[in-house]
Scaffold this motif. Sequence first.
Motif, PDB file in Angstrom:
ATOM      1  N   ASP A   1      50.773  47.437 -64.726  1.00 25.68           N
ATOM      2  CA  ASP A   1      51.400  48.487 -65.532  1.00 25.68           C
ATOM      3  C   ASP A   1      51.478  49.817 -64.798  1.00 25.68           C
ATOM      4  OD1 ASP A   1      51.631  46.954 -68.014  1.00 25.68           O
ATOM      5  OD2 ASP A   1      49.458  46.896 -67.860  1.00 25.68           O
ATOM      6  N   VAL A   2      50.768  49.911 -63.701  1.00 23.91           N
ATOM      7  CA  VAL A   2      50.795  51.158 -62.932  1.00 23.91           C
ATOM      8  C   VAL A   2      51.764  50.961 -61.769  1.00 23.91           C
ATOM      9  CG1 VAL A   2      49.415  52.876 -61.729  1.00 23.91           C
ATOM     10  CG2 VAL A   2      48.367  51.456 -63.488  1.00 23.91           C
ATOM     11  N   ALA A   3      52.906  51.578 -61.895  1.00 27.54           N
ATOM     12  CA  ALA A   3      53.908  51.387 -60.845  1.00 27.54           C
ATOM     13  C   ALA A   3      53.689  52.399 -59.737  1.00 27.54           C
ATOM     14  CB  ALA A   3      55.296  51.568 -61.453  1.00 27.54           C
ATOM     15  N   GLY A   4      54.081  52.041 -58.540  1.00 25.36           N
ATOM     16  CA  GLY A   4      53.925  52.953 -57.406  1.00 25.36           C
ATOM     17  C   GLY A   4      52.455  53.224 -57.151  1.00 25.36           C
ATOM     18  N   LEU A   5      52.162  54.439 -56.751  1.00 24.96           N
ATOM     19  CA  LEU A   5      50.787  54.890 -56.495  1.00 24.96           C
ATOM     20  C   LEU A   5      50.013  53.902 -55.623  1.00 24.96           C
ATOM     21  CD1 LEU A   5      49.670  56.107 -60.068  1.00 24.96           C
ATOM     22  CD2 LEU A   5      50.847  57.400 -58.324  1.00 24.96           C
ATOM     23  N   GLU A   6      50.703  53.324 -54.625  1.00 30.74           N
ATOM     24  CA  GLU A   6      50.064  52.257 -53.861  1.00 30.74           C
ATOM     25  C   GLU A   6      48.779  52.733 -53.188  1.00 30.74           C
ATOM     26  OE1 GLU A   6      50.690  49.277 -54.274  1.00 30.74           O
ATOM     27  OE2 GLU A   6      52.542  49.584 -55.395  1.00 30.74           O
TER      28      GLU A   6
ATOM     29  N   THR B   1      45.007  58.848 -65.750  1.00 35.66           N
ATOM     30  CA  THR B   1      44.313  58.152 -66.830  1.00 35.66           C
ATOM     31  C   THR B   1      44.722  56.682 -66.860  1.00 35.66           C
ATOM     32  OG1 THR B   1      44.505  60.230 -68.016  1.00 35.66           O
ATOM     33  CG2 THR B   1      43.752  58.350 -69.273  1.00 35.66           C
ATOM     34  N   LEU B   2      46.001  56.461 -66.621  1.00 34.21           N
ATOM     35  CA  LEU B   2      46.517  55.090 -66.616  1.00 34.21           C
ATOM     36  C   LEU B   2      45.809  54.273 -65.539  1.00 34.21           C
ATOM     37  CD1 LEU B   2      48.904  53.616 -68.075  1.00 34.21           C
ATOM     38  CD2 LEU B   2      50.213  54.005 -66.015  1.00 34.21           C
ATOM     39  N   LEU B   3      45.618  54.885 -64.379  1.00 36.83           N
ATOM     40  CA  LEU B   3      44.962  54.207 -63.262  1.00 36.83           C
ATOM     41  C   LEU B   3      43.522  53.862 -63.642  1.00 36.83           C
ATOM     42  CD1 LEU B   3      45.972  53.572 -60.419  1.00 36.83           C
ATOM     43  CD2 LEU B   3      44.920  55.671 -59.623  1.00 36.83           C
TER      44      LEU B   3
ATOM     45  N   THR C   1      41.308  65.121 -62.941  1.00 33.47           N
ATOM     46  CA  THR C   1      41.613  66.525 -63.238  1.00 33.47           C
ATOM     47  C   THR C   1      42.951  66.923 -62.636  1.00 33.47           C
ATOM     48  OG1 THR C   1      40.851  68.799 -63.013  1.00 33.47           O
ATOM     49  CG2 THR C   1      40.334  67.343 -61.198  1.00 33.47           C
ATOM     50  N   ASN C   2      43.566  67.952 -63.215  1.00 29.56           N
ATOM     51  CA  ASN C   2      44.790  68.512 -62.625  1.00 29.56           C
ATOM     52  C   ASN C   2      44.425  69.638 -61.680  1.00 29.56           C
ATOM     53  OD1 ASN C   2      45.892  68.569 -65.965  1.00 29.56           O
ATOM     54  ND2 ASN C   2      46.386  66.991 -64.489  1.00 29.56           N
ATOM     55  N   ARG C   3      43.194  70.148 -61.830  1.00 28.02           N
ATOM     56  CA  ARG C   3      42.862  71.387 -61.151  1.00 28.02           C
ATOM     57  C   ARG C   3      41.557  71.281 -60.381  1.00 28.02           C
ATOM     58  NH1 ARG C   3      42.807  75.451 -65.923  1.00 28.02           N
ATOM     59  NH2 ARG C   3      43.201  76.992 -64.320  1.00 28.02           N
TER      60      ARG C   3
ATOM     61  N   SER D   1      57.448  63.273 -63.173  1.00 30.27           N
ATOM     62  CA  SER D   1      56.190  62.519 -63.104  1.00 30.27           C
ATOM     63  C   SER D   1      56.391  61.203 -63.859  1.00 30.27           C
ATOM     64  CB  SER D   1      55.076  63.311 -63.763  1.00 30.27           C
ATOM     65  OG  SER D   1      55.361  63.442 -65.133  1.00 30.27           O
ATOM     66  N   GLY D   2      55.397  60.328 -63.757  1.00 28.52           N
ATOM     67  CA  GLY D   2      55.466  59.057 -64.488  1.00 28.52           C
ATOM     68  C   GLY D   2      55.638  59.304 -65.980  1.00 28.52           C
ATOM     69  N   ALA D   3      54.916  60.322 -66.484  1.00 31.54           N
ATOM     70  CA  ALA D   3      55.002  60.613 -67.921  1.00 31.54           C
ATOM     71  C   ALA D   3      56.408  61.100 -68.276  1.00 31.54           C
ATOM     72  CB  ALA D   3      53.974  61.667 -68.298  1.00 31.54           C
ATOM     73  N   ASP D   4      57.024  61.891 -67.365  1.00 31.37           N
ATOM     74  CA  ASP D   4      58.396  62.364 -67.615  1.00 31.37           C
ATOM     75  C   ASP D   4      59.351  61.173 -67.674  1.00 31.37           C
ATOM     76  OD1 ASP D   4      57.719  65.032 -67.614  1.00 31.37           O
ATOM     77  OD2 ASP D   4      57.963  65.246 -65.451  1.00 31.37           O
ATOM     78  N   ILE D   5      59.152  60.220 -66.761  1.00 27.24           N
ATOM     79  CA  ILE D   5      60.044  59.057 -66.721  1.00 27.24           C
ATOM     80  C   ILE D   5      59.884  58.235 -68.002  1.00 27.24           C
ATOM     81  CG2 ILE D   5      60.523  56.879 -65.512  1.00 27.24           C
ATOM     82  CD1 ILE D   5      59.920  58.383 -62.909  1.00 27.24           C
ATOM     83  N   ALA D   6      58.626  58.066 -68.431  1.00 29.19           N
ATOM     84  CA  ALA D   6      58.389  57.351 -69.698  1.00 29.19           C
ATOM     85  C   ALA D   6      59.106  58.090 -70.832  1.00 29.19           C
ATOM     86  CB  ALA D   6      56.893  57.272 -69.968  1.00 29.19           C
ATOM     87  N   ASN D   7      59.081  59.413 -70.751  1.00 28.87           N
ATOM     88  CA  ASN D   7      59.722  60.240 -71.778  1.00 28.87           C
ATOM     89  C   ASN D   7      61.245  60.095 -71.724  1.00 28.87           C
ATOM     90  OD1 ASN D   7      59.953  62.087 -73.799  1.00 28.87           O
ATOM     91  ND2 ASN D   7      59.567  63.883 -72.515  1.00 28.87           N
TER      92      ASN D   7
HETATM   93  P1  ATP Z   1      47.075  64.377 -67.400  1.00 31.30           P
HETATM   94  O1  ATP Z   1      46.558  64.908 -66.132  1.00 31.30           O
HETATM   95  O2  ATP Z   1      48.010  65.316 -68.080  1.00 31.30           O
HETATM   96  O3  ATP Z   1      46.033  63.819 -68.301  1.00 31.30           O
HETATM   97  P2  ATP Z   1      47.628  61.804 -66.345  1.00 31.30           P
HETATM   98  O4  ATP Z   1      47.841  61.917 -64.888  1.00 31.30           O
HETATM   99  O5  ATP Z   1      46.291  61.340 -66.784  1.00 31.30           O
HETATM  100  O6  ATP Z   1      48.014  63.152 -67.034  1.00 31.30           O
HETATM  101  P3  ATP Z   1      48.617  59.579 -67.757  1.00 31.30           P
HETATM  102  O7  ATP Z   1      48.032  59.932 -69.072  1.00 31.30           O
HETATM  103  O8  ATP Z   1      47.912  58.550 -66.967  1.00 31.30           O
HETATM  104  O9  ATP Z   1      48.768  60.892 -66.911  1.00 31.30           O
HETATM  105  O10 ATP Z   1      50.132  59.161 -67.903  1.00 31.30           O
HETATM  106  C1  ATP Z   1      50.883  59.393 -69.071  1.00 31.30           C
HETATM  107  C2  ATP Z   1      51.910  58.322 -69.268  1.00 31.30           C
HETATM  108  O11 ATP Z   1      52.859  58.353 -68.217  1.00 31.30           O
HETATM  109  C3  ATP Z   1      51.328  56.927 -69.205  1.00 31.30           C
HETATM  110  O12 ATP Z   1      50.895  56.514 -70.465  1.00 31.30           O
HETATM  111  C4  ATP Z   1      52.506  56.098 -68.714  1.00 31.30           C
HETATM  112  O13 ATP Z   1      53.326  55.722 -69.788  1.00 31.30           O
HETATM  113  C5  ATP Z   1      53.281  57.058 -67.857  1.00 31.30           C
HETATM  114  N1  ATP Z   1      52.983  56.873 -66.428  1.00 31.30           N
HETATM  115  C6  ATP Z   1      52.460  57.775 -65.580  1.00 31.30           C
HETATM  116  N2  ATP Z   1      52.357  57.289 -64.338  1.00 31.30           N
HETATM  117  C7  ATP Z   1      52.814  56.033 -64.381  1.00 31.30           C
HETATM  118  C8  ATP Z   1      52.942  54.991 -63.404  1.00 31.30           C
HETATM  119  N3  ATP Z   1      52.589  55.175 -62.144  1.00 31.30           N
HETATM  120  N4  ATP Z   1      53.456  53.824 -63.814  1.00 31.30           N
HETATM  121  C9  ATP Z   1      53.825  53.622 -65.082  1.00 31.30           C
HETATM  122  N5  ATP Z   1      53.728  54.552 -66.042  1.00 31.30           N
HETATM  123  C10 ATP Z   1      53.229  55.742 -65.706  1.00 31.30           C
END
Ligand code: ATP
Length: 680
Positions: free
Chosen positions: A206-211, A252-254, A351-353, A417-423
Amino acid sequence: MSKKKKSNLANNNKGGSTPPKRNWVMVTIYTVAILVLGSMLLRQDSKASSNKIRWDKLEPILVKHHYSKIVVVNQEFCEVYIKPSIIRKDSAYKDLVVKNLMNQPIPNAGFYRYEFVTFENFEKDLARVEEKTGERIDLTPEKRTNAWREILVLFGPIFIIIIFFVIMNRITQRQMGGGSGGIFSVGKSTAKMYDGKTPTNVTFKDVAGLEGAKDEVMEVVDFLKNPKRYTNLGGKIPKGVLLVGPPGTGKTLLAKAVAGEANVPFFSMSGSDFVEMFVGVGASRVRDLFEEAKKKSPCIIFIDEIDAVGRARGRAGLSNANDERENTLNQLLTEMDGFSSGTNIIVLAATNRAEILDPALLRAGRFDRQIHVELPSLEERKAIFDVHLRKLKLNKDNTSEEYVDRDFLAKQTPGFSGADIANVCNEAALCAARKDHKSIGRQDFLDAVDRIVGGLEKRGKVLTDVEKRTVAFHESGHASVSWLLEGADPLVKVTIVPRGQALGAAWYLPDERQLTTYEQMFDKMTSLMAGRAAEEIFFGKVGTGALSDIERATKMAQSMVVYYGMSPELGNVSFYDSTGQADMTFTKPFSEKTAEIIDKEVRRMVEEAYARAKQIISDHRSQMEQLAGQLFDKEVLFREDLERIYGPRVGEQVAEAVAEQIPAEDTPALESDTNLPNID
Ligand code: ATP
């Protein structure tokens, strides 16, 4: 559900849970007790108040001697018992007749209650009657206690306190996610526990990329699974791994995927969960979390948003308001020191920071490994689209214009970001549904991207012809100058359809640069000032629409002068403070004289950029008019339209020739140039 499965559920109810049935029994017992107590008191009172009389009714009773006895209770009131024979005979006393079940009157059941103001007054009244009748009136004093009232007075407050604690306990329990113990277990960790067999529903698929990040995280899992492989050679297993990256990149997904794949117990908690309104709770929760983890070793602890507790100490300023957070952090530091690397616990944090975290947290032996989770590249975006498009009903007809091509989508979303793409995927589905489409098409995705970048389209916002023309020239200014300057970002799209707060917008693809030169920054400033420059050249006056452009250009000039040492007047000095300590001081790190030079230099740079933008626009007057005219008519123009007017972009002929041999490199952030509408 089988017994085994039940034990695998996320263990959030430490210390055993109270079955709901028992709760109901307790609630019923409390309610019945309160009702019984209340009704008894009421009965006493109602009985007492039923046959109350006043002096004008009592006096004739005394004069006629219809009473059998007078009982004075607690010197508060008296009960005047009427002779049963009189009750039966005299209809004036019919209110005292009590009937039994057979409807026969019960003798000797009736008395009146008379409440006097003071006993002395009552005695005086009686004396007057005695004088009148010449008969002595005997009183029988009696001391009476109301057992129920006594109980209530004695135990009522205790009962209320107990109820208060029960309610507080329930509330705390609910806030802590249902764990038992409530207020008494407030210091217990609220971490969710996945014991290795519990499905978190997320795997590495479910985690795409980020190899790169995935490999590093997998290594962590491997440390725990085969510790011998590493320790045999004398190596130590790392204790902490920090996932660092911009919001929404999948940290978080990772971590969730690690839980899904690791097959070892996984404790998950957010940094803010340590913080509670009670002092000392954070530290206690950290202690408890590590104690639990030690019992389950080997295991992983995941702390999301660790900056909530891990911020550098000593930043409380004058208020000392951060004491509680600092205690929590100190406990975390102690705990991470406390377990030897043989304990096989790895703390994963996100963390983001990272820059604001306490240096002690990042030192070797704690979170010494940092995994950077960056914004996805073009290929990674394609993979993320693959994951999210899987769930959507897409237009699959590849002959149609509406065919959804994920390669095209990935190109349209640089910097997402991944979250933007999901959005975007979700927004596209909503767009399609709004238009009653049977499947989601390409245009739905483009609309979704526009909406996410620029905000909601506001076609209802009516602009006058003059305003629309001004916006068209303003945006054409940005588009033209950024096209003509090599250091500025190339344009993707320019529009004069109002969106969000902006009346128009130009979107760019910034180059992926690790180093930026003075010339490139100056080119960017010039293209930022080009909107206002166009307004001045073509209309002879300027408006408020350029607020955000000027703000950005000024900030850019400030950073060039104050941070990057790019001002010849000031020289190679930087007032940047990477430790963040300067935020707490009230004094500037430079003298008043230097402040004046900074102001002068910032103004000079912005003015030079403005003059340069005006020069470029004046040199390309006819092309500008052509572009603005087209933009006015069509409302949206793309880079192809600019290419038709200006020819290929500077420096791009070379780039294209190279691109034929090398796969196209990606460009990161899509920047939107938002111009605020007129602001006074
Ligand atoms: P924050 O730092 O704001 O907490 P985060 O880096 O922890 O953000 P996530 O909560 O892991 O971000 O990601 C939010 C959503 O974005 C995920 O639930 C997923 O749907 C999508 N997403 C992000 N990265 C990926 C990915 N590499 N592959 C698939 N979906 C992704």
